[in-house]
Each structure stands twice: as C-alpha cells, then as structure tokens.
Design an enzyme around this catalytic site. Structure first.
Site, PDB file in Angstrom:
ATOM      1  N   ILE A   1     -14.454 -23.884  -0.937  1.00 31.25           N
ATOM      2  CA  ILE A   1     -14.526 -24.742   0.243  1.00 31.25           C
ATOM      3  C   ILE A   1     -14.706 -26.197  -0.164  1.00 31.25           C
ATOM      4  O   ILE A   1     -14.131 -27.102   0.452  1.00 31.25           O
ATOM      5  CB  ILE A   1     -15.676 -24.281   1.157  1.00 31.25           C
ATOM      6  CG1 ILE A   1     -15.343 -22.923   1.788  1.00 31.25           C
ATOM      7  CG2 ILE A   1     -15.952 -25.316   2.249  1.00 31.25           C
ATOM      8  CD1 ILE A   1     -16.493 -22.300   2.564  1.00 31.25           C
TER       9      ILE A   1
ATOM     10  N   GLY B   1     -23.747 -24.665  -3.580  1.00 28.07           N
ATOM     11  CA  GLY B   1     -24.616 -23.545  -3.247  1.00 28.07           C
ATOM     12  C   GLY B   1     -24.350 -22.358  -4.152  1.00 28.07           C
ATOM     13  O   GLY B   1     -23.272 -22.237  -4.741  1.00 28.07           O
TER      14      GLY B   1
ATOM     15  N   ASP C   1     -28.029 -12.386  -4.976  1.00 29.43           N
ATOM     16  CA  ASP C   1     -28.319 -11.377  -3.962  1.00 29.43           C
ATOM     17  C   ASP C   1     -29.176 -10.231  -4.512  1.00 29.43           C
ATOM     18  O   ASP C   1     -29.105  -9.876  -5.692  1.00 29.43           O
ATOM     19  CB  ASP C   1     -27.023 -10.804  -3.396  1.00 29.43           C
ATOM     20  CG  ASP C   1     -26.218 -11.829  -2.614  1.00 29.43           C
ATOM     21  OD1 ASP C   1     -26.741 -12.932  -2.369  1.00 29.43           O
ATOM     22  OD2 ASP C   1     -25.064 -11.527  -2.248  1.00 29.43           O
TER      23      ASP C   1
ATOM     24  N   MET D   1     -28.534  -8.440   5.095  1.00 31.15           N
ATOM     25  CA  MET D   1     -29.240  -7.612   4.118  1.00 31.15           C
ATOM     26  C   MET D   1     -28.899  -8.051   2.701  1.00 31.15           C
ATOM     27  O   MET D   1     -27.751  -8.329   2.386  1.00 31.15           O
ATOM     28  CB  MET D   1     -28.858  -6.133   4.298  1.00 31.15           C
ATOM     29  CG  MET D   1     -29.447  -5.480   5.528  1.00 31.15           C
ATOM     30  SD  MET D   1     -28.955  -3.743   5.665  1.00 31.15           S
ATOM     31  CE  MET D   1     -29.645  -3.089   4.140  1.00 31.15           C
ATOM     32  N   GLY D   2     -29.924  -8.095   1.859  1.00 38.95           N
ATOM     33  CA  GLY D   2     -29.713  -8.457   0.465  1.00 38.95           C
ATOM     34  C   GLY D   2     -29.614  -9.950   0.229  1.00 38.95           C
ATOM     35  O   GLY D   2     -29.349 -10.376  -0.901  1.00 38.95           O
TER      36      GLY D   2
ATOM     37  N   TYR E   1     -30.805 -16.471   0.222  1.00 39.26           N
ATOM     38  CA  TYR E   1     -29.660 -17.281   0.660  1.00 39.26           C
ATOM     39  C   TYR E   1     -29.751 -17.604   2.149  1.00 39.26           C
ATOM     40  O   TYR E   1     -29.584 -18.755   2.567  1.00 39.26           O
ATOM     41  CB  TYR E   1     -28.371 -16.513   0.360  1.00 39.26           C
ATOM     42  CG  TYR E   1     -27.094 -17.235   0.736  1.00 39.26           C
ATOM     43  CD1 TYR E   1     -26.546 -18.191  -0.115  1.00 39.26           C
ATOM     44  CD2 TYR E   1     -26.427 -16.944   1.921  1.00 39.26           C
ATOM     45  CE1 TYR E   1     -25.367 -18.841   0.214  1.00 39.26           C
ATOM     46  CE2 TYR E   1     -25.253 -17.594   2.262  1.00 39.26           C
ATOM     47  CZ  TYR E   1     -24.724 -18.536   1.396  1.00 39.26           C
ATOM     48  OH  TYR E   1     -23.561 -19.179   1.728  1.00 39.26           O
TER      49      TYR E   1
ATOM     50  N   PRO F   1     -19.853 -21.846   8.044  1.00 39.50           N
ATOM     51  CA  PRO F   1     -18.683 -20.979   7.890  1.00 39.50           C
ATOM     52  C   PRO F   1     -19.053 -19.505   7.971  1.00 39.50           C
ATOM     53  O   PRO F   1     -20.148 -19.095   7.588  1.00 39.50           O
ATOM     54  CB  PRO F   1     -18.166 -21.315   6.481  1.00 39.50           C
ATOM     55  CG  PRO F   1     -18.868 -22.563   6.075  1.00 39.50           C
ATOM     56  CD  PRO F   1     -20.177 -22.540   6.797  1.00 39.50           C
TER      57      PRO F   1
ATOM     58  N   TYR G   1     -17.295 -15.671   6.763  1.00 44.78           N
ATOM     59  CA  TYR G   1     -16.754 -15.229   5.476  1.00 44.78           C
ATOM     60  C   TYR G   1     -15.400 -15.876   5.238  1.00 44.78           C
ATOM     61  O   TYR G   1     -14.509 -15.820   6.080  1.00 44.78           O
ATOM     62  CB  TYR G   1     -16.658 -13.704   5.448  1.00 44.78           C
ATOM     63  CG  TYR G   1     -18.011 -13.051   5.311  1.00 44.78           C
ATOM     64  CD1 TYR G   1     -18.552 -12.795   4.057  1.00 44.78           C
ATOM     65  CD2 TYR G   1     -18.772 -12.740   6.435  1.00 44.78           C
ATOM     66  CE1 TYR G   1     -19.815 -12.217   3.919  1.00 44.78           C
ATOM     67  CE2 TYR G   1     -20.041 -12.162   6.315  1.00 44.78           C
ATOM     68  CZ  TYR G   1     -20.540 -11.906   5.055  1.00 44.78           C
ATOM     69  OH  TYR G   1     -21.791 -11.344   4.932  1.00 44.78           O
TER      70      TYR G   1
END
Length: 239
Positions: free
Chosen positions: A13, A83, A87, A141-142, A146, A176, A178
């Site tokens: 991006i 970024g 995870d 989840m996970g 983040y 954004p 995915y």
C-alpha cells in the site's frame, strides 16, 4: 509543489500511495526499514527517492525527516503507513511480540508526527494521513497487538486533529480492509477462503484503491475533512 513523505513507502500500500502522490504532482519521498535491495529497485522503477530508518526509533525519525527536507524541502504531507504484524493468540504471545508491534505501528506514528508537526504549525499547513485497519475497528483473533495499535491510531488521529485544526493541519485515518499485498499473500489458503467469504464485495482491495483515498485526504481541497476515519473494506465492517 508540495512535499509528501510516505513511511513504509517502497512496497504494498505504501508504494502504491507514493506512486499515486507522485502522479498527482507531489514531490515524494519514501522511507523503508530494512529491505534495501527492494527499496532501491522501487527507486529505480519510479524515480522516487528512498530513505532508510526504523520508525520505532525517535531519534532516527528526526534525522530521517531532516534528510528528506534537505533533499526535497519541508514535509507538508505525511503518510504514516509503516507497520508490522507479529500474530499470535494472547495466551502464547511473547512480550517481545507485543512490544515490537506497539513500537512500530503506534510508536512510529508518534515519532513521525512529532518530527514534522512543529514545521507544519509554523507554516500553518499540513496533511497527516495515518494507516489504520479494519481489524482495528472490528478486532481479530490472533492480533491483539496489531488491533490495539490500529485502534489506538483512531484516538491518536482524532486528538491530533483537534490540536492542528486552527493552523490548517488535518489529521485523518484510512482503515483498509484486506488488501492484495505480500502481507496478505502469506495467509494460509484456508484462512483466506474464510476471509473472502466475509467480504460482501467478494474480493480483496487493490493497493491502488487504498492509495486513491490517501491522495484525496492529502489534497489542499480536503481541508475541512479532519479527524475522520475512512473505511475501505468492501463492506466487511460498517460503523
């Protein structure tokens, strides 16, 4: 010609944003953290100058911005795109995984804004666009680390928008969904199938679709848009 700086601006991006800003007439610089060879290839392809530093390092951000401004002029548009993900389910997440994501995603935004805000206030103009995520809005989840950083950026954005408004500095966030980048390509096929099934549009975003929103918010003409979160997620999450 205004100067724009995109962190994490040599891939995904960030690269699409840097190129879109260049096409819109900005003088653009792109920062990167460690992938020097890929950054140089991006520079060779686009002509956009690239600068290497870690946004998690406060002093490095100050020095990096000074280098950009020496080469191109005062930074008037800042896109905080850099970024990372580390995870893991919280009961298995290490303190290092937590801190690294916080330091880069949230701390990096503070570091970069701190390096440019005085100049923007003095010139009485600035555009800051922070890169959030649908997972900072809906949770995932996970990704407690983040998602916490991306949710934190929403509050950061609103607060800095209040501080800068009287001096024609706008601070907005793009969230954004995915997107078809290398980060998402690493997702296991069975997980990706579930992700796509949750997106009403039935597909991933393209980096160019996210970049288009950043260019819109960076424009001089967008001066009355401030403290906003612009969600681009194909209908996956509506708030």
């Amino acid at each position: 010609m205004r100067v724009a700086l995109v962190t994490g601006g040599t891939s995904g991006i960030g690269a699409a944003t840097a190129e879109a800003l260049q096409a819109a007439g900005y003088r653009v610089a792109a920062s990167f953290a460690s992938r020097t060879e890929a950054a140089q290839a991006f520079h060779a392809r686009t002509g956009i100058p690239v600068f290497g530093w870690n946004v998690a390092d406060f002093a490095a951000c100050e020095t990096g911005v000074a280098r950009v401004e020496e080469a191109l002029g005062p930074v008037e548009v800042l896109v905080n795109n850099a970024g990372i993900t580390r995870d893991g389910m919280l009961h298995k997440m290490s303190a290092e995984q937590w801190r690294e994501v916080i330091d880069v995603n949230l701390g990096g935004c503070f570091n970069m804004c701190r390096a440019v805000i005085a100049g923007m206030r003095e010139r009485r103009f600035g555009r800051i666009v922070n890169m959030g995520s649908v997972n900072g809005q809906s949770g995932q989840m996970g990704q407690t680390n983040y998602a916490a950083t991306k949710a934190g950026l929403i509050g950061f954005t609103k607060s800095l928008a209040l501080e800068g408004a009287a001096r024609a500095i706008t601070v907005n966030l793009v969230a954004p969904g995915y997107t078809d980048t290398a980060m998402v390509e690493a997702v296991a096929p069975e997980v990706m199938a579930r992700i796509l099934s949750d997106i009403p549009a039935g597909r991933l975003a393209t980096p160019a679709e996210i970049a288009r929103a950043v260019v819109f918010l960076a424009a001089d003409e967008s001066g009355f848009i401030n403290g906003a979160t612009l969600s681009i997620n194909g209908g996956k999450y509506m708030a």
